[in-house]
Design an enzyme around this catalytic site. Structure first.
Site: not given
Length: 368
Positions: A65, A133, A218, A234
């Site tokens: 959004d 990863r 984020e 983070s």
């Protein structure tokens, strides 16, 4: 002095005549009304974009959004093509937010096998299951594509069950709750969209290029992540940038005046079930999962760009026929972010190809 306004879906950032932020509009999903909130400052903290993919670890609200609202208002984005995929999300039927099986399980000795029960990661990296990863996720995507499979498997059958339960009780209990026993069953897994490493471009105070608009968490691109990101990084990023943004707003907010802004013209609210928008969102998720991952090549991205273009035309027709709905807003945001990611990935691929060969085909330029 904090007021919470629940059950509001943010729609558009509203700017003053001189281009500053003047507030935002929301859809009140309880009363089915559109509301205007005037504001000197807007701070966006909406989380990630995982829900534009079929498989994600993100909650249902993570539909990009902030990025979509920012793009419509003229905010700059950066590195939106950098999406981290977690390699081992548990595949469960009819679930969009998948349960995460920690990479520590592979560190504990679990194997990843294909539908034939064969280990395959060593074809892609000498470290096998212990590769990073991104390498493991990319290898799994290639394996799924070549074998026409929906998932691979985590094989824990050779591990010490009691030690596994002691080390990973939450994972074990969740698997048992859905009828999977690590000592007997293969665990179906696939890479899932996990963390958005790019987003709205901000400075060290969380400020975007639009005066009065901030982004933290984020949805923001701070420059602290590359293609991959670490959990600890983070958490620190969210704490530090939120603190810096808050302090700077406190010091400067008195310099801003309230400027009266008016409600933009909107269609009537659609109080019926908006299945068409929901279907468009579903098709976007399918397209992104099949063609726009860290393993995508130029052909995949061109196919995705064409499909998203068709969905965009379908959405324009639908948007003009029906009123405002939450499903329509989700479809609009999902479409906007999907387009931005595909464009950024195509640009990255073409730039890399040009750097390597110093030549580029006209057909490849035409997709941008």
């Amino acid at each position: 002095n904090i007021s919470f306004f629940d059950h509001r879906f943010c729609m558009d950032l509203i700017k003053t005549e001189d281009g500053k932020i003047g507030g935002l509009t929301t859809l009140n999903t309880k009363k089915n009304t559109i509301e205007l909130f005037q504001s000197k400052i807007v701070v966006l903290a909406t989380g990630g974009i995982g829900q534009i993919y079929k498989h994600t670890t993100n909650p249902s609200i993570a539909t990009g959004d902030a990025v979509s609202m920012g793009l419509k208002a003229g905010a700059m984005i950066s590195n939106i093509n950098y999406i981290q995929f977690h390699p081992t999300a548990l595949i469960e039927k009819d679930k969009s937010q998948l349960f995460l099986i920690s990479e520590a399980v592979r560190g504990f000795g679990a194997h990843i096998v294909n539908k034939k029960g064969k280990r395959f990661l060593f074809k892609y990296d000498e470290k096998g299951e212990l590769a990073t990863r991104d390498v493991v996720s990319k290898a799994i995507f290639h394996e799924l594509k070549s074998s026409w499979a929906d998932n691979v498997y985590l094989d824990c059958r050779h591990l010490d069950k009691n030690l596994f339960i002691k080390k990973f009780p939450t994972i074990y209990n969740h698997l048992i709750s859905i009828g999977l026993d690590i000592s007997k069953n293969l665990i179906p897994v696939a890479p899932a969209a996990h963390y958005q490493c790019g987003g709205l471009k901000v400075n060290e105070r969380g400020q975007t290029n639009i005066d009065g608009l901030y982004a933290i968490g984020e949805c923001a691109e701070t420059g602290l992540h590359g293609v991959n990101r670490l959990a600890s990084n983070s958490l620190l990023e969210a704490l530090v940038f939120a603190h810096e943004s808050a302090e700077f707003v406190l010091y400067t907010i008195d310099e801003y005046d309230y400027v009266k802004v008016t409600m933009p013209p909107y269609q009537d609210i659609n109080t019926l079930t908006d299945n068409i928008s929901a279907n468009i969102t579903y098709m976007i998720k399918e397209t992104m999962s099949n063609f726009v991952t860290i393993a995508s090549d130029l052909r995949d991205l061109i196919s995705a760009q064409k499909m998203i273009g068709e969905f965009e035309e379908l959405f324009k027709i639908h948007k003009s026929d029906v009123g405002v709905s939450q499903n329509r807003l989700i479809a609009e945001n999902t479409l906007s972010v999907a387009k931005a990611i595909i464009d950024a990935k195509l640009s990255e691929l073409v730039t890399k190809k040009k750097l390597h060969t110093n030549k580029i085909k006209v057909s490849e330029l035409q997709v941008l």
